[in-house]
Design an enzyme around this catalytic site. Sequence first.
Site, short mmCIF file in Angstrom:
data_model
loop_
_atom_site.label_atom_id
_atom_site.label_comp_id
_atom_site.label_asym_id
_atom_site.label_seq_id
_atom_site.Cartn_x
_atom_site.Cartn_y
_atom_site.Cartn_z
N LYS A 182 -1.06 -9.43 2.75
CA LYS A 182 -0.39 -8.91 3.95
C LYS A 182 -1.35 -7.95 4.62
CE LYS A 182 3.01 -5.69 3.94
NZ LYS A 182 2.40 -4.62 4.76
N ASP A 210 -0.92 -6.28 -0.42
CA ASP A 210 -1.35 -5.63 0.82
C ASP A 210 -2.86 -5.46 0.87
OD1 ASP A 210 0.21 -4.87 2.98
OD2 ASP A 210 1.05 -3.12 1.97
N GLU A 233 8.49 -3.86 11.05
CA GLU A 233 8.88 -2.54 10.52
C GLU A 233 9.31 -1.60 11.65
OE1 GLU A 233 6.32 -0.73 7.59
OE2 GLU A 233 7.39 1.18 7.71
N ASP A 253 0.84 -1.20 0.00
CA ASP A 253 0.00 0.00 0.00
C ASP A 253 0.88 1.25 0.00
OD1 ASP A 253 0.92 -0.07 2.58
OD2 ASP A 253 -1.05 0.07 3.53
O1 KIV Z 1 3.46 -1.08 1.69
C1 KIV Z 1 4.64 -1.46 1.76
O2 KIV Z 1 5.45 -1.18 0.86
C2 KIV Z 1 5.04 -2.22 2.93
C3 KIV Z 1 6.46 -2.63 3.05
C4 KIV Z 1 7.36 -1.50 3.17
C5 KIV Z 1 6.67 -3.62 4.11
O3 KIV Z 1 4.22 -2.50 3.76
#
Ligand code: KIV
Length: 268
Positions: free
Chosen positions: A121, A91, A186, A52
């Site tokens: 995710k 995501d 993170e 995201d």
């Molecule tokens: O959205 C994203 O790019 C992420 C990563 C940085 C882990 O969640």
Amino acid sequence: MSSHSARSRRTTVPEFSAMKQAGKRISMLTAYDYTMAAILDQCGVDGILVGDSMSMVVQGHDSTIPVTLEEIIYHAEMVGRAVHNALLVVDMPFPSNHLGVHKAIANAGRILKSTRAQAVKLEGGADQAEVIHGLVSAGIPVMAHVGLRPQSIHQLGGYKVQRDEEILLNDARAAESAGAFAMVLECIPTSIAATITTELKIPTIGIGAGADCDGQILVINDLLGLTDGRLPKHVKQYADLRSGITSAVKAYCEEVQNGVFPTDEQSF
Ligand code: KIV
């Protein structure tokens, strides 16, 4: 351009998880379109995330909150057409996993049905355990995301390193118990990430979480030097494509203005 050259078998979720036991460090990167995803996939990256973060680096928003499920799916479709080797993770955008377990399954199901993604995710640990369990029960593999959660930026009060060991450990344990197959950590201190990595059976994928995680992930625009302005401390810039693109485009504009391009070589 050939669209499906070098087709081979994609890494599966169990194979990805098993890399931890095999002692193989895991590389992941984000991608948001076909061309970049094809390059990363052919480079041999283990996992590709349609993050995201596209809200910021593709769409120009100042946080990850505005990107919608439809927009993520649209970009993940492009990425999905390019990925033939890596594990593809997409995501769940805010608030697609916060509307109850059934809605989360419906939203994650749409991602899997439309995009060739093998997993989703979601940002969350203990608070998302029920949702993770529901998704996994429905056959949808989940990568959890613990530590700094950019979707909760207003609650956290900024992009700050998360240092509460008890909360972080509790989140990591809860996500693993609920069935997550891997976990992004993170912006947490190296020592806490090391403790979590040792304790969990599933792989940890760090971003700003030190060298002891089982794998690492970066936003591709940061790695390639496309990002304008100051980079976060956890980023290593491996190329300076922004300068390269700037010189190339300036040279093109100048040559068009001066009548240098095109020559007979580029003409029919
Ligand atoms: O959205 C994203 O790019 C992420 C990563 C940085 C882990 O969640």
